[in-house]
Enzyme design. Sequence first.
Site, PDB file in Angstrom:
ATOM      1  N   CYS A 114      11.658  36.276  58.626  1.00 48.32           N
ATOM      2  CA  CYS A 114      11.357  37.606  59.134  1.00 48.32           C
ATOM      3  C   CYS A 114      12.651  38.320  59.505  1.00 48.32           C
ATOM      4  O   CYS A 114      13.431  37.800  60.313  1.00 48.32           O
ATOM      5  CB  CYS A 114      10.442  37.511  60.356  1.00 48.32           C
ATOM      6  SG  CYS A 114      10.104  39.112  61.127  1.00 48.32           S
ATOM      7  N   ASN A 127       9.391  29.804  54.771  1.00 51.70           N
ATOM      8  CA  ASN A 127       8.032  29.323  54.966  1.00 51.70           C
ATOM      9  C   ASN A 127       7.910  27.857  54.557  1.00 51.70           C
ATOM     10  O   ASN A 127       8.770  27.315  53.866  1.00 51.70           O
ATOM     11  CB  ASN A 127       7.055  30.136  54.103  1.00 51.70           C
ATOM     12  CG  ASN A 127       6.939  31.562  54.547  1.00 51.70           C
ATOM     13  OD1 ASN A 127       7.795  32.384  54.241  1.00 51.70           O
ATOM     14  ND2 ASN A 127       5.889  31.868  55.255  1.00 51.70           N
ATOM     15  N   HIS A 185       6.290  28.468  59.316  1.00 48.49           N
ATOM     16  CA  HIS A 185       7.673  28.442  58.830  1.00 48.49           C
ATOM     17  C   HIS A 185       8.250  27.043  59.047  1.00 48.49           C
ATOM     18  O   HIS A 185       7.756  26.264  59.862  1.00 48.49           O
ATOM     19  CB  HIS A 185       8.503  29.513  59.533  1.00 48.49           C
ATOM     20  CG  HIS A 185       8.213  30.892  59.021  1.00 48.49           C
ATOM     21  ND1 HIS A 185       9.115  31.633  58.307  1.00 48.49           N
ATOM     22  CD2 HIS A 185       7.088  31.654  59.099  1.00 48.49           C
ATOM     23  CE1 HIS A 185       8.578  32.801  57.979  1.00 48.49           C
ATOM     24  NE2 HIS A 185       7.346  32.832  58.444  1.00 48.49           N
ATOM     25  N   ARG A 218       5.836  38.420  49.356  1.00 51.92           N
ATOM     26  CA  ARG A 218       5.925  39.192  50.596  1.00 51.92           C
ATOM     27  C   ARG A 218       6.917  38.509  51.530  1.00 51.92           C
ATOM     28  O   ARG A 218       8.101  38.820  51.540  1.00 51.92           O
ATOM     29  CB  ARG A 218       4.531  39.354  51.234  1.00 51.92           C
ATOM     30  CG  ARG A 218       4.457  40.503  52.251  1.00 51.92           C
ATOM     31  CD  ARG A 218       4.909  40.139  53.633  1.00 51.92           C
ATOM     32  NE  ARG A 218       4.114  39.083  54.233  1.00 51.92           N
ATOM     33  CZ  ARG A 218       4.365  38.563  55.417  1.00 51.92           C
ATOM     34  NH1 ARG A 218       5.400  38.986  56.134  1.00 51.92           N
ATOM     35  NH2 ARG A 218       3.627  37.583  55.910  1.00 51.92           N
ATOM     36  N   ASP A 219       6.466  37.528  52.256  1.00 49.73           N
ATOM     37  CA  ASP A 219       7.353  36.862  53.210  1.00 49.73           C
ATOM     38  C   ASP A 219       8.543  36.206  52.509  1.00 49.73           C
ATOM     39  O   ASP A 219       9.669  36.223  53.000  1.00 49.73           O
ATOM     40  CB  ASP A 219       6.570  35.808  53.995  1.00 49.73           C
ATOM     41  CG  ASP A 219       7.211  35.474  55.331  1.00 49.73           C
ATOM     42  OD1 ASP A 219       8.370  35.835  55.536  1.00 49.73           O
ATOM     43  OD2 ASP A 219       6.534  34.860  56.163  1.00 49.73           O
ATOM     44  N   HIS A 273      -0.140  30.324  59.110  1.00 46.59           N
ATOM     45  CA  HIS A 273       1.076  30.738  58.411  1.00 46.59           C
ATOM     46  C   HIS A 273       2.253  30.089  59.127  1.00 46.59           C
ATOM     47  O   HIS A 273       2.594  30.463  60.248  1.00 46.59           O
ATOM     48  CB  HIS A 273       1.181  32.269  58.456  1.00 46.59           C
ATOM     49  CG  HIS A 273       2.423  32.816  57.836  1.00 46.59           C
ATOM     50  ND1 HIS A 273       2.459  33.257  56.531  1.00 46.59           N
ATOM     51  CD2 HIS A 273       3.671  33.027  58.334  1.00 46.59           C
ATOM     52  CE1 HIS A 273       3.673  33.705  56.259  1.00 46.59           C
ATOM     53  NE2 HIS A 273       4.428  33.575  57.342  1.00 46.59           N
TER      54      HIS A 273
END
Length: 313
Positions: free
Chosen positions: A243, A252, A212, A18-19, A210
Site C-alpha cells: 500500500c 501480498n 500481506h 490492483r494491490d 486479505h
Amino acid sequence: MTGYRFEPAVTVRDVTLRDGLQLTGKTLDTDRKVAVVRELLRMGVPSVEVGSLARPDLVPPMANTLDVLARLTPEELKRCWVWVATPRHVEKAAAAGAVNFQYCLSVSDKHNEANIGRPTEASIEAMPKAIDLAHAVGGRIQLCLATALTCPFDGQVPEARVLEIVNDPRTDGAADVIVCDTLGQAVPAQVEQLVRHVAERTPPRRIGFHGHDTWGLGVANSLAAARAGASEVDGSLGGLGGCPFAPGASGNAATEDLLFALRPSWLTPESFAVLVGLTGELLDELGEPNRSRAVQGARASATAFSWAVGDAR
C-alpha cells in the site's frame, strides 16, 4: 498427486492487477492487463481484482482501470472486482461495465485520511449511496476493511472497532466483509480470533481475508482465517503488492503459495505450471522479484515431484 485439499473449501481471488501493481515502478498497458485477466480466468482462478479507481496521479498503475473494465465481456465481468472508495467511484466503474465492487475504508481514521482523504466515519456515511448504485446495476458490493488488525500510524487496532463498523446498519447492503491485514503484522491466532468474531457477532455474510506477507505469515494467516470462517482469500502473483499509504507494508500473500496449499479441484500440476509461467513473464516485464516460495520450489530440480516444473516459464 493433486489431492490433500484444504477443508473447508476456500476460493482464491487474485489481486495482482490492483494491490499487486500499486508500488511497481513500471505500469502495464490495457492490452496486457486484459490478457492477464483472461489467462487467470481461463486457467480456473475463480475471481480477479482488475484495478481501482484510486487517483491516477497518486497511484499511476491504476490509471487505465476503466479501460480494462470496458474491454471485458459481461461474462468475464461477473468474475471481476474493482476497488472503490466513494459512490462516484461506483458510478464510474458501473458505467464501464463493472458489477462487482469492493468498497474500501480503513478501520483506523489516520490510515483512512492517508489512503482516501477523509475520516472513516465519512466513508461509512457514504456507503449506503454506494450500495444503492451497485444494486441499481444488479451488482454486488463488499465492505473491505483495511487496517483491521494494525495501523501504520496508531499501531494495534481495537477489535471492538472492527465489529462496530461491520454491525453498523449503514453497511447492511454489503454482501461480503473483507478483513485486511494491510501491514502483514498479524499472527495466525490473532487473525483467527478476529475472523471468528466477525462470523459470530455480526450479520451473516460471506467473509474474505486479505493478507500481506511482510512478516512471512501471509499464507499461515490466510489459512487461519479460513479455519475461522473466511471462504475466500486474496493473493497476488509472485507476492507482488503493498500500500503506497501504509509505510512498512510489503507484498501480498502469493497466489501460487495459497493455491499450492489449498489445492482447489481445478488446480492440477499442469495448470500450476501455466501459472508459474505467467508469473515469470509478468514479473520480468515489471522488473520485480518473485517472492513466491511455491514458484521457487516448482523451479527446483526435484523432478520426481509432480508439481515441479523446472525452469519452464
